[in-house]
Design a protein around this motif. Sequence first.
Motif, mmCIF file in Angstrom:
data_model
loop_
_atom_site.group_PDB
_atom_site.id
_atom_site.type_symbol
_atom_site.label_atom_id
_atom_site.label_comp_id
_atom_site.label_asym_id
_atom_site.label_seq_id
_atom_site.Cartn_x
_atom_site.Cartn_y
_atom_site.Cartn_z
ATOM 1 N N ALA A 303 16.822 25.382 31.213
ATOM 2 C CA ALA A 303 17.681 24.886 32.290
ATOM 3 C C ALA A 303 17.147 23.556 32.816
ATOM 4 N N LEU A 304 18.039 22.606 33.050
ATOM 5 C CA LEU A 304 17.672 21.290 33.571
ATOM 6 C C LEU A 304 18.522 20.951 34.786
ATOM 7 N N ASP A 305 17.912 20.287 35.748
ATOM 8 C CA ASP A 305 18.631 19.836 36.929
ATOM 9 C C ASP A 305 19.120 18.418 36.675
ATOM 10 N N GLY A 306 20.215 18.304 35.956
ATOM 11 C CA GLY A 306 20.771 16.991 35.647
ATOM 12 C C GLY A 306 21.151 16.888 34.184
ATOM 13 N N ALA A 325 19.863 12.361 34.700
ATOM 14 C CA ALA A 325 20.713 11.850 35.772
ATOM 15 C C ALA A 325 21.076 13.024 36.665
ATOM 16 N N ARG A 326 20.776 12.917 37.964
ATOM 17 C CA ARG A 326 21.007 14.000 38.909
ATOM 18 C C ARG A 326 22.109 13.614 39.879
ATOM 19 N N GLU A 327 22.490 14.562 40.720
ATOM 20 C CA GLU A 327 23.554 14.305 41.687
ATOM 21 C C GLU A 327 23.159 13.180 42.636
ATOM 22 N N GLY A 328 24.164 12.434 43.063
ATOM 23 C CA GLY A 328 23.925 11.331 43.975
ATOM 24 C C GLY A 328 23.336 10.104 43.329
ATOM 25 N N GLY A 329 23.412 10.031 41.996
ATOM 26 C CA GLY A 329 22.899 8.851 41.309
ATOM 27 C C GLY A 329 21.399 8.846 41.112
ATOM 28 N N ARG A 330 20.700 9.938 41.460
ATOM 29 C CA ARG A 330 19.257 9.995 41.292
ATOM 30 C C ARG A 330 18.886 10.169 39.824
ATOM 31 N N ARG A 331 17.708 9.687 39.476
ATOM 32 C CA ARG A 331 17.173 9.834 38.126
ATOM 33 C C ARG A 331 15.829 10.552 38.210
ATOM 34 N N SER A 332 15.421 11.168 37.117
ATOM 35 C CA SER A 332 14.088 11.770 37.079
ATOM 36 C C SER A 332 13.541 11.734 35.669
ATOM 37 N N LEU A 333 12.225 11.564 35.584
ATOM 38 C CA LEU A 333 11.504 11.642 34.321
ATOM 39 C C LEU A 333 10.973 13.063 34.201
ATOM 40 N N ALA A 334 11.301 13.755 33.136
ATOM 41 C CA ALA A 334 10.891 15.144 32.939
ATOM 42 C C ALA A 334 10.085 15.277 31.658
ATOM 43 N N ALA A 335 9.176 16.261 31.647
ATOM 44 C CA ALA A 335 8.385 16.571 30.464
ATOM 45 C C ALA A 335 8.581 18.033 30.112
ATOM 46 N N VAL A 336 8.782 18.298 28.838
ATOM 47 C CA VAL A 336 8.980 19.645 28.329
ATOM 48 C C VAL A 336 7.864 19.956 27.344
ATOM 49 N N GLU A 337 7.182 21.073 27.577
ATOM 50 C CA GLU A 337 6.165 21.533 26.646
ATOM 51 C C GLU A 337 6.771 22.634 25.794
ATOM 52 N N PHE A 338 6.739 22.461 24.487
ATOM 53 C CA PHE A 338 7.328 23.450 23.608
ATOM 54 C C PHE A 338 6.521 24.746 23.636
ATOM 55 N N PRO A 339 7.143 25.935 23.557
ATOM 56 C CA PRO A 339 8.520 26.054 23.089
ATOM 57 C C PRO A 339 9.604 25.739 24.124
ATOM 58 N N SER A 340 9.400 26.036 25.447
ATOM 59 C CA SER A 340 10.490 25.774 26.389
ATOM 60 C C SER A 340 10.017 25.808 27.837
ATOM 61 N N THR A 341 8.969 25.035 28.160
ATOM 62 C CA THR A 341 8.441 25.003 29.520
ATOM 63 C C THR A 341 8.654 23.625 30.137
ATOM 64 N N LEU A 342 9.324 23.589 31.280
ATOM 65 C CA LEU A 342 9.481 22.338 32.017
ATOM 66 C C LEU A 342 8.192 22.081 32.795
ATOM 67 N N VAL A 343 7.451 21.051 32.405
ATOM 68 C CA VAL A 343 6.156 20.769 33.013
ATOM 69 C C VAL A 343 6.317 20.071 34.357
ATOM 70 N N PHE A 344 7.175 19.058 34.399
ATOM 71 C CA PHE A 344 7.437 18.374 35.665
ATOM 72 C C PHE A 344 8.748 17.626 35.582
ATOM 73 N N ALA A 345 9.268 17.237 36.748
ATOM 74 C CA ALA A 345 10.429 16.356 36.855
ATOM 75 C C ALA A 345 10.173 15.443 38.048
ATOM 76 N N ALA A 346 9.892 14.178 37.773
ATOM 77 C CA ALA A 346 9.513 13.216 38.809
ATOM 78 C C ALA A 346 10.668 12.269 39.101
ATOM 79 N N PRO A 347 11.183 12.226 40.345
ATOM 80 C CA PRO A 347 12.363 11.410 40.653
ATOM 81 C C PRO A 347 12.050 9.925 40.854
ATOM 82 N N PHE A 348 13.026 9.088 40.567
ATOM 83 C CA PHE A 348 12.975 7.676 40.943
ATOM 84 C C PHE A 348 14.395 7.145 41.024
ATOM 85 N N ASP A 349 14.556 5.982 41.630
ATOM 86 C CA ASP A 349 15.867 5.380 41.817
ATOM 87 C C ASP A 349 16.025 4.170 40.928
ATOM 88 N N SER A 350 17.014 4.220 40.060
ATOM 89 C CA SER A 350 17.351 3.061 39.250
ATOM 90 C C SER A 350 18.631 3.338 38.484
#
Length: 378
Positions: A303-306, A325-350
């Motif tokens: 599952a991903l938020d965006g 790309a998230r709601e409200g025009g927000r962006r985030s850099l995410a890292a996935v560790e296989f097999p299926s773990t979301l390590v982080f999602a760091a937001p920024f605006d651009s």
Amino acid sequence: MDSGRKTLKKLLHGQRKKPVFIGCGFALMIFYIFGAARPVSEETVLMSRWVYSLATAHSAASDAYAGGSPLLAFEMGGRFGYVDRDGVFTVNRTKSGGVSLSEDYWAEYGAVPDKIDVKNPLNAPVMTIEMEDGSRGYPFFLDKRVFLINSEQNSISALDESGKIAWTYDFGSVVTCVDAAGGLLLAGSLDGVVEVLDASGKRMFFFEPGGSRLAVIAGCAFSEDGSKIAVVSGVDEQRFLLMERLGENAAGEYRVTRHEFLGAGFRRPVRVAFVDGESRVIFEREGGLGIYELSSYRSLTLALDGEVVALDGSGGGGLLFLLLAREGGRRSLAAVEFPSTLVFAAPFDSDDVFLGRDGKYLYVGGGAKLASFEIVKR
């Protein structure tokens, strides 16, 4: 980017110690870059290396590039070019028209070009494409080859080393995705057809996945040698299919070895890629990212938020990076560790973003800045 190239693209996720913030309004990204390294997971660390403003970074003379590291192609906002691991730009230009680029070639051209000059990453001329007999087209580059797609996006030509047309293939509908590997060309079209062409432009495989209310090929990808094909097709139900070539003969047929329904599906292009040494296929699906393991025949959903707007295309070392790309025009850099773990999602605006990867080096862009990180395991 020109309409032809856009069509190819458009009709063409451990345990967390601390969150990594690449930035907020990109000011925080600068703080991050010049601050200490931050842990991504227990075993992997992102080490900041450099950050440059594309508006002020100058292209080096061709003889200033030592050739010690590969050149990464980038395109973000109104700029494009090539940069090496040390932050040396061999090309850094403002767009003045349509642009197509790959790790091997780039070209810039007008809306209705009479000729197109193709150059290499060192900004040296490679060929000139002359539009003959009133024909018009736009270049794209795959598998170290040069192709043209016509203005109606339903015909593709391969060019020889001199820029002359070697062959042309007319499709029955608008081409929605394309890939090339091992001398083969893979194309999906709006009418729900998958076709594979050989090195001479002859059709060697034709397939209609069907099984959906609306037939369309939303995404497709070749494995590195062209022996496997991953496809996302149809709308309501959308489907993921993996096809493998029968035997070693390049002229052989492909058979479906995996089939999965994905829900109603996206009415837009879907990203599909072979990653992690081609041991996995990743693809967009409703609610997140689909991950299919070729060795275990296991299908996972993260599952991903965006929505995915970029991915690193490698997934090397068991780690995949995404831009969301998230709601409200927000962006985030995410890292996935296989097999299926979301390590982080760091937001920024651009609004304008870029993500690239060269082995253990990660490149993240936002606004008019491009930053480099080294992925270090500890």
